[in-house]
Design a protein around this motif. Structure first.
Motif, PDB file in Angstrom:
ATOM      1  N   VAL A  27      26.108  47.937  46.603  1.00 10.29           N
ATOM      2  CA  VAL A  27      25.827  46.820  47.748  1.00 10.29           C
ATOM      3  C   VAL A  27      26.767  45.610  47.288  1.00 10.29           C
ATOM      4  CG1 VAL A  27      24.314  45.227  48.734  1.00 10.29           C
ATOM      5  CG2 VAL A  27      23.692  47.559  48.258  1.00 10.29           C
ATOM      6  N   SER A  28      26.861  45.245  45.989  1.00  7.63           N
ATOM      7  CA  SER A  28      27.681  43.975  45.837  1.00  7.63           C
ATOM      8  C   SER A  28      29.354  44.374  45.763  1.00  7.63           C
ATOM      9  CB  SER A  28      27.228  43.672  44.402  1.00  7.63           C
ATOM     10  OG  SER A  28      26.197  42.671  44.456  1.00  7.63           O
ATOM     11  N   GLU A  29      29.339  45.421  45.397  1.00  6.05           N
ATOM     12  CA  GLU A  29      30.689  45.947  45.473  1.00  6.05           C
ATOM     13  C   GLU A  29      31.360  45.955  46.910  1.00  6.05           C
ATOM     14  OE1 GLU A  29      30.181  49.498  41.659  1.00  6.05           O
ATOM     15  OE2 GLU A  29      31.081  50.071  43.753  1.00  6.05           O
ATOM     16  N   ALA A  30      30.706  46.247  47.807  1.00  4.34           N
ATOM     17  CA  ALA A  30      31.075  46.126  49.198  1.00  4.34           C
ATOM     18  C   ALA A  30      31.157  44.820  49.629  1.00  4.34           C
ATOM     19  CB  ALA A  30      30.186  47.069  50.000  1.00  4.34           C
ATOM     20  N   MET A  31      30.014  44.110  49.160  1.00  3.51           N
ATOM     21  CA  MET A  31      29.880  42.628  49.696  1.00  3.51           C
ATOM     22  C   MET A  31      31.045  41.746  49.095  1.00  3.51           C
ATOM     23  SD  MET A  31      26.002  42.071  49.248  1.00  3.51           S
ATOM     24  CE  MET A  31      25.751  40.212  49.312  1.00  3.51           C
ATOM     25  N   ARG A  51      28.316  35.260  47.908  1.00  2.17           N
ATOM     26  CA  ARG A  51      27.492  35.520  47.547  1.00  2.17           C
ATOM     27  C   ARG A  51      27.525  36.370  45.968  1.00  2.17           C
ATOM     28  NH1 ARG A  51      22.544  35.299  45.824  1.00  2.17           N
ATOM     29  NH2 ARG A  51      20.924  36.877  45.851  1.00  2.17           N
ATOM     30  N   VAL A  52      28.431  37.352  46.259  1.00  2.00           N
ATOM     31  CA  VAL A  52      28.764  38.015  44.869  1.00  2.00           C
ATOM     32  C   VAL A  52      29.352  37.021  43.968  1.00  2.00           C
ATOM     33  CG1 VAL A  52      29.928  40.038  44.117  1.00  2.00           C
ATOM     34  CG2 VAL A  52      28.722  40.335  46.152  1.00  2.00           C
ATOM     35  N   LYS A  53      30.348  36.338  44.365  1.00  2.00           N
ATOM     36  CA  LYS A  53      31.048  35.551  43.777  1.00  2.00           C
ATOM     37  C   LYS A  53      30.414  34.464  42.652  1.00  2.00           C
ATOM     38  CE  LYS A  53      34.364  31.706  44.016  1.00  2.00           C
ATOM     39  NZ  LYS A  53      35.583  31.108  44.558  1.00  2.00           N
ATOM     40  N   HIS A  54      29.210  33.983  43.345  1.00  2.00           N
ATOM     41  CA  HIS A  54      28.309  32.863  42.730  1.00  2.00           C
ATOM     42  C   HIS A  54      27.229  33.781  41.565  1.00  2.00           C
ATOM     43  CE1 HIS A  54      30.257  30.124  45.416  1.00  2.00           C
ATOM     44  NE2 HIS A  54      29.799  29.313  44.267  1.00  2.00           N
ATOM     45  N   SER A  55      26.834  34.910  42.266  1.00  2.00           N
ATOM     46  CA  SER A  55      25.621  35.471  41.639  1.00  2.00           C
ATOM     47  C   SER A  55      25.667  36.826  41.010  1.00  2.00           C
ATOM     48  CB  SER A  55      24.569  35.813  42.644  1.00  2.00           C
ATOM     49  OG  SER A  55      24.197  34.567  43.352  1.00  2.00           O
ATOM     50  N   PHE A  56      27.014  37.636  41.184  1.00  2.00           N
ATOM     51  CA  PHE A  56      26.683  39.044  40.870  1.00  2.00           C
ATOM     52  C   PHE A  56      28.205  39.491  40.059  1.00  2.00           C
ATOM     53  CE2 PHE A  56      23.534  39.006  44.277  1.00  2.00           C
ATOM     54  CZ  PHE A  56      22.399  39.445  43.363  1.00  2.00           C
ATOM     55  N   LEU A  57      28.922  38.393  39.392  1.00  2.00           N
ATOM     56  CA  LEU A  57      29.934  38.762  38.773  1.00  2.00           C
ATOM     57  C   LEU A  57      29.566  38.850  37.379  1.00  2.00           C
ATOM     58  CD1 LEU A  57      33.012  36.932  40.422  1.00  2.00           C
ATOM     59  CD2 LEU A  57      32.332  39.281  40.981  1.00  2.00           C
ATOM     60  N   ILE A  58      30.468  39.428  36.490  1.00  2.00           N
ATOM     61  CA  ILE A  58      30.224  39.802  35.057  1.00  2.00           C
ATOM     62  C   ILE A  58      30.342  38.436  34.348  1.00  2.00           C
ATOM     63  CG2 ILE A  58      32.705  40.259  34.612  1.00  2.00           C
ATOM     64  CD1 ILE A  58      31.569  42.175  32.499  1.00  2.00           C
ATOM     65  N   THR A  59      30.733  37.416  34.818  1.00  2.00           N
ATOM     66  CA  THR A  59      30.826  36.120  34.180  1.00  2.00           C
ATOM     67  C   THR A  59      29.478  35.434  34.262  1.00  2.00           C
ATOM     68  OG1 THR A  59      31.921  35.312  36.474  1.00  2.00           O
ATOM     69  CG2 THR A  59      33.245  35.428  34.312  1.00  2.00           C
ATOM     70  N   ARG A  60      28.912  35.694  35.274  1.00  2.00           N
ATOM     71  CA  ARG A  60      27.416  35.190  35.492  1.00  2.00           C
ATOM     72  C   ARG A  60      26.436  35.997  34.428  1.00  2.00           C
ATOM     73  NH1 ARG A  60      24.294  38.827  38.066  1.00  2.00           N
ATOM     74  NH2 ARG A  60      23.659  38.892  35.765  1.00  2.00           N
ATOM     75  N   HIS A  61      26.819  37.247  34.569  1.00  2.00           N
ATOM     76  CA  HIS A  61      25.934  38.074  33.485  1.00  2.00           C
ATOM     77  C   HIS A  61      26.171  37.591  32.213  1.00  2.00           C
ATOM     78  CE1 HIS A  61      24.774  42.663  33.140  1.00  2.00           C
ATOM     79  NE2 HIS A  61      24.064  41.733  32.498  1.00  2.00           N
ATOM     80  N   LEU A  62      27.420  37.548  31.652  1.00  2.00           N
ATOM     81  CA  LEU A  62      27.709  37.021  30.333  1.00  2.00           C
ATOM     82  C   LEU A  62      27.011  35.355  30.265  1.00  2.00           C
ATOM     83  CD1 LEU A  62      29.515  36.819  27.833  1.00  2.00           C
ATOM     84  CD2 LEU A  62      31.431  35.903  29.124  1.00  2.00           C
ATOM     85  N   LYS A  63      27.215  34.575  31.048  1.00  2.05           N
ATOM     86  CA  LYS A  63      26.492  33.306  31.055  1.00  2.05           C
ATOM     87  C   LYS A  63      24.759  33.476  30.651  1.00  2.05           C
ATOM     88  CE  LYS A  63      24.725  31.681  34.399  1.00  2.05           C
ATOM     89  NZ  LYS A  63      23.362  31.934  35.072  1.00  2.05           N
TER      90      LYS A  63
END
Lengths: 203, 401
Positions: free
Chosen positions: B315-319, B376-388
C-alpha cells in the motif's frame, strides 16, 4: 550576546498495555494515565499529520467518531492545544467534556489502545545571534524543530509564549514576537507556519 | 548512501538523525534473522545495516543456520502464531527448535554487542545467551495477538526475557507481553528498485510486454496468490466497475515453486478471469521489482482488498508513487490509508467497487489524494523514519532504562 539554540525533537511510540472498549473505561483511564500518553494522542496530529487535511484533530476524537460519538469527537477535536500550557489542564478539559451528559457510556466500542510518546530532544547544532542568522536557521532545521520551539516549549515552561517569541523579545523585537505568538498553529501546517514566520521576520 | 536520502526527505530531518546517532557513538549493534535473501525483513536489513554503520554505529547482521527440519518447525510456528487452528506444535518440533537454537547460540557471537535485535520467532531462543549489560530487542514482524495458546506459551518464556519488543501496530501485541512494547511500523526504501523513479519508456514497454493498453485506465492489485489477499473479491469488484467504466484489471504477484496453495489459487484466479481479455493475471518472478514498480506507476487506481494482512507495505509502495489506494479497513492497511484523504478504506466488494468508480470518474480528486498519499509515505513510512525509531529505542533502553 543572546544566542538562539535550535533544538528539535524526535518521537517514537510505546504501547502502555492499556486498551479500553467503552467510553466509561476510557474516562477512567484518562483520569490516571501519564502525561506522555495524553501528549502523544493529543499532539500527534500536529506533529505528524500537520500537512494533511485530516477530519479530526487528535486520535481520541478519531476513536469517538468511529464509534458513533460525533459530537464528542467534534468537541475533543476543538480543544485548543496551543492555549493550554500544561497537560493537567488538557486532561481536565477532556474530562469536563466527557462529564457533560453523554449517553452510551457502557456501549461496547472498537478498542482504543493507549500509546505513550517516547521523546528525545536533540541539539541541531544550528545557532543564531541575530535576525539574519535566525532566518537562515529556520530554513536549515526540520519542521519538528518548529514543533519543539512553538508547541512543546509552552508545556515545558508552562508559559503562554514560545521560544521564538521569547528570544525575539530578548533582542528587542517585541512586535515580531507578538505576531509570531498570534499564529494559529492548529490552522496551518508546520511548513506554512515556517513561511509565515519568515515573512514576519522579513517585514 | 545517507546523503542520497536527502533527495527524498528534508536535510533538517537527516541532520536530526545524525545528531541522535552521535549520542550513540560507540554502541555496537547486532541484527539476527533467518535469511539474507527474500522477504521484507532481509530487504530492510540490507539497507538498515549500512545506514547505521554510516551514522557511526557499528552494526553487523548475522543469519541463523538450520536444516530443512528446523525451518519446517519455524514455518509451523509462524502459521500457529498468525493463524491458529490448522496444526499443532509437537514435542519433537520443540526438540528440533531447541537443538538448532543451541547450535546457533554456539555459532553466533553476541557477546561483543551492546544491543541485539532479534527478528521474528525463528532466532527468538538466542536470548538464552544474553549477558549482563546487554539490551536484547525482539522485533516481531507478525501479528501475535491471537496465537495458538500452546505455541505462545512455549515462546512467551523467551519473549519476556527480552528488554523490549517492537510491533507494527498495538493490535499485534499479545496480552501477557510484559516487556516494553514499542510500536514501530515497517517502511519502504525509496532507493530500492521497487520504488525508484522509472523512465516513461520502460513503463510503457513493461505494459506492452504484458499486453496491457497504456492508454486505458488500469486498476491494480499487487499481492502473492493467496486467498487472504482476496483476488476473487477484486475480480468481482472490477466486474461491478466495468458495467459503467472502461478499465483493465491487473492482478500481479507471484507464488513459489514450493507453494502448492499459491499454484492452486493462481489456477482458480485464471478460472475466475474466464475469457475477459481486460483482466491480466501476472505471475512474476520474485525479483521483478522494476516491473512491479512500472505497474504501480502506470495504475490509475490501486486496490488492496486483503482479508488479513501482516502490514501490507505494498500500500505504501503505491502511495509513494502518488496513487490513491482503495484498501481493506484492517490492521496495517488502515494505518497507512487516511480515509478520504490518501485513498479509501472499505469493508466489502460493493464498497471497493464504489470507491474505485469514484476515483476513476474524478481526475482531480485522484490527483489530490495521490499527492497526499505521497506526502503521507514521505513523512511516515520511509526507511529513514524506521531508522530514527530504532535509534530512539536503543537510546531509551541504554540511556533511560
Amino acid at each position: 550576546m543572546n544566542v538562539f539554540v535550535f533544538k528539535s525533537e524526535l518521537w517514537t511510540a510505546q504501547y502502555t498495555g492499556i486498551k479500553v472498549n467503552t467510553l466509561a473505561a476510557f474516562t477512567r483511564v484518562l483520569k490516571e494515565i501519564d502525561d506522555d500518553t495524553i501528549y502523544y494522542h493529543l499532539y500527534r496530529n500536529l506533529f505528524e499529520y500537520h500537512f494533511l487535511p485530516t477530519d479530526y484533530g487528535n486520535s481520541f476524537a478519531y476513536w469517538m467518531a468511529e464509534n458513533g460519538f460525533p459530537v464528542l469527537a467534534e468537541k475533543f477535536s476543538a480543544i485548543d492545544l496551543i492555549e493550554c500550557v500544561c497537560i493537567s489542564d488538557l486532561r481536565e478539559a477532556m474530562l469536563n467534556i466527557l462529564h457533560s451528559g453523554i449517553d452510551g457510556f457502557e456501549r461496547i466500542c472498537k478498542p482504543f489502545y493507549f500509546i505513550r510518546a517516547v521523546r528525545k530532544v536533540v541539539d541541531t547544532g544550528v545557532r543564531a545571534k541575530d535576525i539574519e542568522e535566525f532566518k537562515e536557521g529556520l530554513n536549515k532545521v526540520g519542521v519538528h524543530s518548529l514543533f519543539h520551539h512553538l508547541v512543546t516549549s509552552r508545556l515545558v515552561h508552562g508559559e503562554p509564549t514560545n521560544d521564538f517569541s521569547r528570544w525575539l523579545r530578548s533582542i528587542g523585537e517585541e512586535e515580531k514576537a507578538d505576531r509570531i505568538e498570534k499564529i494559529d498553529l492548529m490552522a496551518y501546517s508546520l511548513y506554512e507556519v515556517r513561511d509565515r514566520i519568515l515573512r514576519i521576520l522579513e517585514s | 548512501m545517507f546523503e542520497e536520502y536527502a533527495k527524498y526527505i528534508d536535510v533538517g530531518t537527516l541532520n536530526e538523525l545524525s545528531k541522535l546517532a552521535e549520542e550513540l557513538k560507540g554502541v555496537r549493534v547486532l541484527h539476527v534473522n533467518s535469511t539474507k535473501m527474500g522477504g521484507g525483513v532481509a530487504e530492510i536489513l540490507h539497507r538498515m545495516v549500512p545506514l547505521m554503520n554510516e551514522l557511526g554505529i557499528e552494526t553487523r547482521w548475522e543469519v541463523i543456520k538450520g536444516d530443512i527440519e528446523f525451518f519446517k518447525v519455524t514455518k509451523k510456528i509462524h502459521n500457529l502464531l498468525h493463524m491458529p487452528g490448522r496444526e499443532s506444535l509437537s514435542h519433537q518440533d520443540i526438540i528440533t527448535y531447541m537443538r538448532h537454537t543451541y547450535e546457533n547460540v554456539a555459532a553466533i557471537d553476541t557477546d561483543y554487542y551492546d544491543v541485539i535485535f532479534i527478528h521474528d520467532p525463528q532466532p527468538l531462543g538466542l536470548i538464552v545467551k544474553k549477558r549482563e549489560g546487554q539490551k536484547w530487542i525482539w522485533r516481531c514482524h507478525i501479528d501475535v495477538s491471537t496465537p495458538d495458546e500452546e505455541t505462545w506459551k512455549f515462546l512467551e518464556m523467551f519473549v519476556n526475557g527480552y528488554d523490549g519488543g517492537i510491533f507494527h501496530i498495538p493490535e499485534f501485541v499479545r496480552e501477557g507481553v510484559r516487556i516494553p512494547a514499542f510500536i514501530i511500523p515497517p517502511s519502504i526504501d525509496p532507493l530500492h528498485d521497487k520504488n525508484i523513479p522509472l523512465e516513461e519508456g520502460f513503463i510503457r514497454e513493461t505494459l506492452e510486454r504484458f499486453g496491457i493498453d497504456p492508454e486505458r485506465p488500469i486498476v491494480l492489485q499487487v499481492s502473492r496468490f493467496d486467498r487472504l489477499k482476496d483476488p476473487f473479491g477484486v475480480i468481482e469488484a472490477y466486474r461491478i466497475v466495468k458495467r459503467r467504466y472502461d478499465c483493465q484489471l491487473v492482478l500481479a504477484g507471484s507464488f513459489a515453486d514450493d507453494d502448492p496453495e499459491g499454484a492452486q489459487v493462481y489456477r482458480e484466479v485464471l478460472e475466475a478471469k474466464g475469457g475477459d481479455e481486460d483482466i491480466f493475471v501476472l505471475n512474476l518472478p520474485p525479483d521483478s521489482h522494476r516491473e512491479i514498480n512500472a505497474l504501480q506507476r502506470s495504475a490509475t487506481v490501486v486496490v488492496q482488498k486483503s482479508i488479513r494482512e501482516g502490514f501490507g507495505l505494498v500500500v505504501s509502495e503505491a502511495m509513494w508513487k502518488g496513487k490513491p489506494v482503495v484498501g481493506s479497513n484492517i490492521g496495517g492497511i488502515r494505518r497507512q490509508i487516511i480515509n478520504g484523504v490518501t485513498g479509501y478504506l472499505v469493508s466489502s466488494i460493493e464498497g471497493t467497487a464504489y470507491r474505485v468508480k469514484q476515483l476513476l470518474a474524478n481526475d482531480k480528486s485522484r490527483e489530490e489524494m495521490g499527492r497526499n498519499a505521497h506526502l503521507r509515505v514521505k513523512h511516515s513510512f520511509l526507511i529513514t523514519r524506521h531508522l530514527k525509531d530504532y535509534l530512539l529505542v536503543i537510546h531509551r533502553l541504554l540511556k533511560n532504562p
